[in-house]
Design an enzyme around this catalytic site. Structure first.
Site, PDB file in Angstrom:
ATOM      1  N   GLU A 123       7.022  -2.864 -11.265  1.00  0.00           N
ATOM      2  CA  GLU A 123       6.267  -3.048 -11.273  1.00  0.00           C
ATOM      3  C   GLU A 123       6.121  -4.657  -9.945  1.00  0.00           C
ATOM      4  O   GLU A 123       5.745  -3.902  -8.389  1.00  0.00           O
ATOM      5  CB  GLU A 123       4.858  -2.706 -12.255  1.00  0.00           C
ATOM      6  CG  GLU A 123       4.960  -1.536 -12.715  1.00  0.00           C
ATOM      7  CD  GLU A 123       4.350  -0.426 -11.642  1.00  0.00           C
ATOM      8  OE1 GLU A 123       3.608  -0.797 -10.734  1.00  0.00           O
ATOM      9  OE2 GLU A 123       4.721   0.601 -11.792  1.00  0.00           O
ATOM     10  N   CYS A 179       1.275  19.572   0.042  1.00  0.00           N
ATOM     11  CA  CYS A 179       0.092  18.551  -0.931  1.00  0.00           C
ATOM     12  C   CYS A 179      -0.291  19.740  -2.230  1.00  0.00           C
ATOM     13  O   CYS A 179      -0.954  20.789  -1.588  1.00  0.00           O
ATOM     14  CB  CYS A 179      -0.585  18.115   0.350  1.00  0.00           C
ATOM     15  SG  CYS A 179      -1.730  16.831  -0.839  1.00  0.00           S
TER      16      CYS A 179
END
Length: 413
Positions: A58, A224
């Site tokens: 991260e 999507c």
């Protein structure tokens, strides 16, 4: 007080929220990229190596593309598989491995936080986003949310650049997406949307959607999984917003989330009308004179002088060729004189400005600085004694230079 956002901009229908979660997670399970840190997090999250994997990935992924991060991540985890191993490393080692990733303070703070976990927290990571952010240096709101949701299953949202783009398009948020008010609204939305049973996967799915489908330009709306929930896609198809319950002409009044009246919907842009940001300030221009000092070392191999930058500020603690910031619009002759004076302080003997050979200019763009390095070289005869009272310095071969903690800019030089 500002007017509250109309319902059109929010996720107020619980059935829609459940459908969005279900559709997004099903797509993620089917289409997610095979990334090394995801392979690890499928295991037991009490394993110290797995906790380190989430945290390191991260931090590295902030401001950096996945393709760039993978090699750095693999080398890092091979060298320091746990926070305990990282805590024992030197800052020099951390900088050497981080070199080229940019934003060098991230690596430094990551190590500082690892040392704090080991020395002050008995090796135990905080388990909530609130405590992660409060107790660990370099862990901000996003990183805390990511670690808490992925590692510990806390039902907390995350907001990064990809999530901002997805949420702004899903709910036609056209106000400045970098403004504090809009960012706070997006955090509220992310926390409301996150799936309670799979928060880590949901957050990764939302970011994955923004990275691979809902991209800044030419988004793949046909692929999507949540397009039926997307107000921007609906408007692109039908040319106007869907009916808004209890609100007339959203965007004409005081809606805090609509685009300004001076920047209305542009039908040619479609969903890429969103998000919108205030115009960025142009990076400030800086010029720096840099000299590559070369001597003949053992076995007649060329050696180069590098010096260490201060421990704070831009490129903190990294190594570079002797360098000197310059005023703008200096004549070349004056640049040479100032650089010669600077080098004299290092070497303790006069340096003739005319002896500096101009090589060329190197341009490197930092996030907020347009840096031009004016590069000179100087070949030295005989041994040179450096003043130990100055910053740390050392002579290195070309191979040693590339293995040192030097910035991408210095490699260009």
């Amino acid at each position: 007080a500002p007017a509250p956002p109309p319902a059109w901009h929010l996720f107020s229908n619980s059935a829609e929220v459940e459908a969005l979660r279900r559709n997004l997670l099903a797509w993620y399970d089917r289409c997610k990229r095979d990334l090394p840190w995801r392979t690890l997090v499928r295991g037991d999250m009490e394993n110290p190596a797995l906790l380190s994997a989430v945290w390191v990935s991260e931090i590295m992924l902030q401001q950096t593309q996945v393709a760039t991060v993978i090699d750095y991540y693999n080398r890092w985890m091979q060298k320091w598989p746990t926070l305990q191993a990282l805590a024992q490393a030197s800052l020099e080692e951390v900088n050497e491995l981080w070199a080229g990733l940019g934003y060098y303070s991230r690596g430094k703070r990551l190590q500082e936080a690892a040392r704090k976990v080991v020395s002050e927290l008995a090796g135990q990571m905080p388990r909530t986003a609130e405590n992660l952010q409060k107790l660990l240096p370099g862990v901000g709101r996003y990183t805390a949310g990511a670690i808490a949701s992925i590692s510990y299953g806390q039902a907390t949202g995350v907001v990064d650049g990809n999530v901002i783009r997805v949420l702004c398009r899903l709910r036609c948020i056209g106000a400045d997406s970098s403004s504090p008010a809009v960012i706070e609204q997006l955090w509220d939305m992310a926390n409301a949307l996150v799936d309670r049973s799979r928060p880590g996967d949901f957050n990764q799915a939302l970011m994955e959607l923004g990275a691979t489908v809902c991209v800044p330009k030419a988004p793949l709306c046909g692929e999507c999984p949540v397009k039926q929930h997307c107000q921007a896609w609906h408007r692109k198809l039908f040319g106007k917003p869907p009916p808004v319950p209890d609100v007339e002409d959203c965007g004409v009044g005081d809606c805090p989330l609509c685009p300004p009246a001076t920047e209305p919907w542009d039908s040619s842009l479609g969903v890429t009308n969103f998000p919108r940001k205030a115009a960025k300030k142009p990076p400030r221009a800086m010029r720096t004179a840099t000299c590559v000092l070369e001597r003949r070392g053992c076995h007649a191999a060329a050696e180069y002088l590098i010096v260490q930058r201060p421990s704070s500020g831009l490129l903190a603690g990294l190594w570079e060729f002797p360098s000197l910031p310059l005023a703008q619009d200096l004549q070349e002759e004056k640049e040479r004189e100032e650089l010669a004076d600077h080098l004299q302080a290092w070497m303790g003997r006069p340096v003739a400005a005319k002896g500096l050979q101009f090589i060329g200019e190197v341009i490197h763009i930092f996030s907020h600085i347009h840096q031009t390095y004016v590069v000179y070289s100087l070949h030295l005869d005989g041994d040179v004694t450096l003043d130990p009272a100055l910053s740390p310095s050392r002579w290195v071969t070309e191979d040693e230079f590339h293995a040192s903690a030097v910035s991408t800019a210095m490699k260009k030089v």
